[in-house]
Enzyme design. Structure first.
Site, PDB file in Angstrom:
ATOM      1  N   HIS A 199      49.016  15.864  54.733  1.00 54.66           N
ATOM      2  CA  HIS A 199      49.933  15.404  53.698  1.00 54.66           C
ATOM      3  C   HIS A 199      51.164  14.768  54.334  1.00 54.66           C
ATOM      4  O   HIS A 199      51.854  15.433  55.115  1.00 54.66           O
ATOM      5  CB  HIS A 199      50.369  16.581  52.816  1.00 54.66           C
ATOM      6  CG  HIS A 199      49.260  17.147  52.003  1.00 54.66           C
ATOM      7  ND1 HIS A 199      49.238  18.456  51.556  1.00 54.66           N
ATOM      8  CD2 HIS A 199      48.108  16.565  51.549  1.00 54.66           C
ATOM      9  CE1 HIS A 199      48.127  18.643  50.856  1.00 54.66           C
ATOM     10  NE2 HIS A 199      47.424  17.522  50.851  1.00 54.66           N
TER      11      HIS A 199
ATOM     12  N   GLU B 260      42.574  20.772  50.482  1.00 51.89           N
ATOM     13  CA  GLU B 260      43.076  21.331  49.222  1.00 51.89           C
ATOM     14  C   GLU B 260      42.421  20.622  48.047  1.00 51.89           C
ATOM     15  O   GLU B 260      41.953  21.255  47.114  1.00 51.89           O
ATOM     16  CB  GLU B 260      44.595  21.170  49.166  1.00 51.89           C
ATOM     17  CG  GLU B 260      45.286  21.966  50.275  1.00 51.89           C
ATOM     18  CD  GLU B 260      46.660  22.423  49.890  1.00 51.89           C
ATOM     19  OE1 GLU B 260      47.530  21.567  49.709  1.00 51.89           O
ATOM     20  OE2 GLU B 260      46.867  23.657  49.784  1.00 51.89           O
TER      21      GLU B 260
ATOM     22  N   HIS C 251      52.925  28.944  57.861  1.00 56.29           N
ATOM     23  CA  HIS C 251      51.960  28.519  56.841  1.00 56.29           C
ATOM     24  C   HIS C 251      51.206  27.265  57.265  1.00 56.29           C
ATOM     25  O   HIS C 251      50.121  26.984  56.778  1.00 56.29           O
ATOM     26  CB  HIS C 251      52.672  28.213  55.521  1.00 56.29           C
ATOM     27  CG  HIS C 251      53.451  29.370  54.984  1.00 56.29           C
ATOM     28  ND1 HIS C 251      52.867  30.552  54.595  1.00 56.29           N
ATOM     29  CD2 HIS C 251      54.781  29.539  54.778  1.00 56.29           C
ATOM     30  CE1 HIS C 251      53.786  31.394  54.163  1.00 56.29           C
ATOM     31  NE2 HIS C 251      54.961  30.806  54.268  1.00 56.29           N
TER      32      HIS C 251
ATOM     33  N   HIS D 115      46.489  21.151  56.264  1.00 57.97           N
ATOM     34  CA  HIS D 115      45.816  22.315  55.679  1.00 57.97           C
ATOM     35  C   HIS D 115      44.403  22.303  56.269  1.00 57.97           C
ATOM     36  O   HIS D 115      43.740  21.264  56.223  1.00 57.97           O
ATOM     37  CB  HIS D 115      45.733  22.202  54.158  1.00 57.97           C
ATOM     38  CG  HIS D 115      47.082  22.036  53.503  1.00 57.97           C
ATOM     39  ND1 HIS D 115      47.820  23.095  53.037  1.00 57.97           N
ATOM     40  CD2 HIS D 115      47.819  20.919  53.265  1.00 57.97           C
ATOM     41  CE1 HIS D 115      48.964  22.643  52.529  1.00 57.97           C
ATOM     42  NE2 HIS D 115      48.986  21.331  52.660  1.00 57.97           N
TER      43      HIS D 115
ATOM     44  N   HIS E 161      52.222  17.400  57.407  1.00 55.15           N
ATOM     45  CA  HIS E 161      51.676  18.710  57.781  1.00 55.15           C
ATOM     46  C   HIS E 161      50.189  18.751  57.418  1.00 55.15           C
ATOM     47  O   HIS E 161      49.667  17.794  56.841  1.00 55.15           O
ATOM     48  CB  HIS E 161      52.458  19.821  57.071  1.00 55.15           C
ATOM     49  CG  HIS E 161      52.344  19.725  55.583  1.00 55.15           C
ATOM     50  ND1 HIS E 161      53.266  19.076  54.794  1.00 55.15           N
ATOM     51  CD2 HIS E 161      51.373  20.151  54.734  1.00 55.15           C
ATOM     52  CE1 HIS E 161      52.881  19.122  53.538  1.00 55.15           C
ATOM     53  NE2 HIS E 161      51.730  19.761  53.474  1.00 55.15           N
TER      54      HIS E 161
ATOM     55  N   THR F 270      51.879  22.048  46.729  1.00 51.07           N
ATOM     56  CA  THR F 270      50.747  22.997  46.722  1.00 51.07           C
ATOM     57  C   THR F 270      51.143  24.339  47.323  1.00 51.07           C
ATOM     58  O   THR F 270      50.285  25.196  47.532  1.00 51.07           O
ATOM     59  CB  THR F 270      49.529  22.422  47.478  1.00 51.07           C
ATOM     60  OG1 THR F 270      49.875  22.277  48.863  1.00 51.07           O
ATOM     61  CG2 THR F 270      49.098  21.085  46.917  1.00 51.07           C
TER      62      THR F 270
END
Ligand SMILES: [Zn+2]
Length: 336
Positions: free
Chosen positions: A150, A137, A95, A127, A125, A230
């Site tokens: 994050h 996000e 992910h 996104h 990590h 999230t």
């Protein structure tokens, strides 16, 4: 219109939450994805917390933000500039790419920033989007960024990360937006290992570096709200801090995120992890606070495919046009 929709969603979410709470938690399996039948719209079916009323991410509307500089003082970072006693393990969980921090002795931690307790860093990590126009996000006035990082901390009043994970004051996450710009050699410490974690569940130990190196220079300006993880199980345990100042990264470096790491296992057809972001959730009754008035978000913007625009230049244009229309209306009333 959007507020009204969110109010309806609030009622619906309450109903869904009650129905789901009656369900055996997680009984239908724990696989989830960012699209299709296991995508964000369906997460609440397997993970009831995802249908809650304190979910993340959210859209930050700067004209509704409440400035509270007395409460939201600057953070104090402890151990962020040290590499002793710290081991970093980079992994691909299908992910995202995540760096787990393994600390012997004194933890890397944050205090201040309006937090009531000390929070220890656990992992960080990312996104990111397939294209520059999306990936973050959170968004600021509809402005999305190509990537968001994050840094996840847990409240040290609990024994460990796992124990803190579902407590309402369990986690403090620091969120940082990226902008396409100059090559950022500091992130190459992570990117250069992507070939070792091309596939899901691969992990590799990387050379330790000071966490502070990754962050923007100025950390005084940030937004604060209470939200959730999230990703499933979406526990409503996160005190969010989203920073004004962005991190620069080059297009080439972003492309490494987009194409070097895959969500599949080694023996399957390659699918990029890209677009691993959850859409904004309803704010419901929550308020977003900030540490100081917003001056500008980053330097350069970007346009969003879905009609959402981004970038401080665009923000300024919108403000200018709005002011001009207002002025014209005034003139019209005055001279009519
Ligand atoms: Zn995240």
């Amino acid at each position: 219109m959007k507020t009204a929709f969110c109010m309806k969603m609030f009622d619906l979410a309450t109903v869904v939450l009650f129905i789901c709470l009656d369900h055996t938690y997680g009984s239908a399996g724990n696989e989830w994805a960012y699209d299709g039948e296991k995508g964000p719209d369906h997460w609440h079916l397997d993970f009831p917390h995802c249908g809650g009323v304190r979910q993340s991410p959210v859209s930050i509307k700067t004209d509704e933000v409440i400035v509270d500089s007395e409460w939201l003082v600057p953070f104090t970072l402890k151990g962020y500039d040290k590499i002793q006693n710290l081991t970093m393990q980079l992994g691909n969980n299908g992910h995202t790419v995540q760096v787990d921090l393994m600390i012997r002795g004194e933890p890397v931690s944050i205090t201040g920033g309006g937090l009531k307790n000390v929070y220890a860093a656990q992992q960080f990590h990312f996104h990111w989007g397939k294209e520059d126009q999306r990936g973050s996000e959170h968004d600021i006035d509809g402005i999305y960024f190509p990537m968001e990082m994050h840094i996840v901390h847990y409240n040290m009043k609990y024994n460990n990360f796992t124990e803190a994970l579902n407590k309402e004051d369990g986690l403090a996450v620091l969120g940082f937006f990226f902008e396409v710009g100059r090559y950022n050699h500091r992130f190459d410490r992570i990117i250069k290992h992507f070939s070792e974690i091309s596939y899901r569940d691969l992990r590799t130990q990387i050379e330790t570096f000071a966490l502070r190196d990754l962050l923007p220079e100025n950390l005084d300006g940030y937004y604060r709200y209470y939200g959730s993880l999230t990703t499933p199980p979406c526990y409503e345990s996160v005190i969010w801090s989203i920073f004004y100042q962005t991190i620069q990264i080059s297009e080439d470096q972003l492309d490494q995120f987009r194409h070097k790491v895959h969500e599949n296992y080694a023996n399957e057809t390659n699918r990029d992890i890209s677009d691993d972001y959850r859409p904004p959730q309803c704010l419901n009754r929550r308020k977003i606070h900030s540490s100081k008035p917003v001056v500008s978000i980053g330097n350069v913007g970007k346009n969003n495919q879905t009609g959402r625009t981004s970038g401080s230049a665009t923000q300024i244009s919108v403000t200018l046009i709005t002011s001009l229309i207002f002025l014209m209306k005034l003139l019209f009333i005055f001279f009519w």
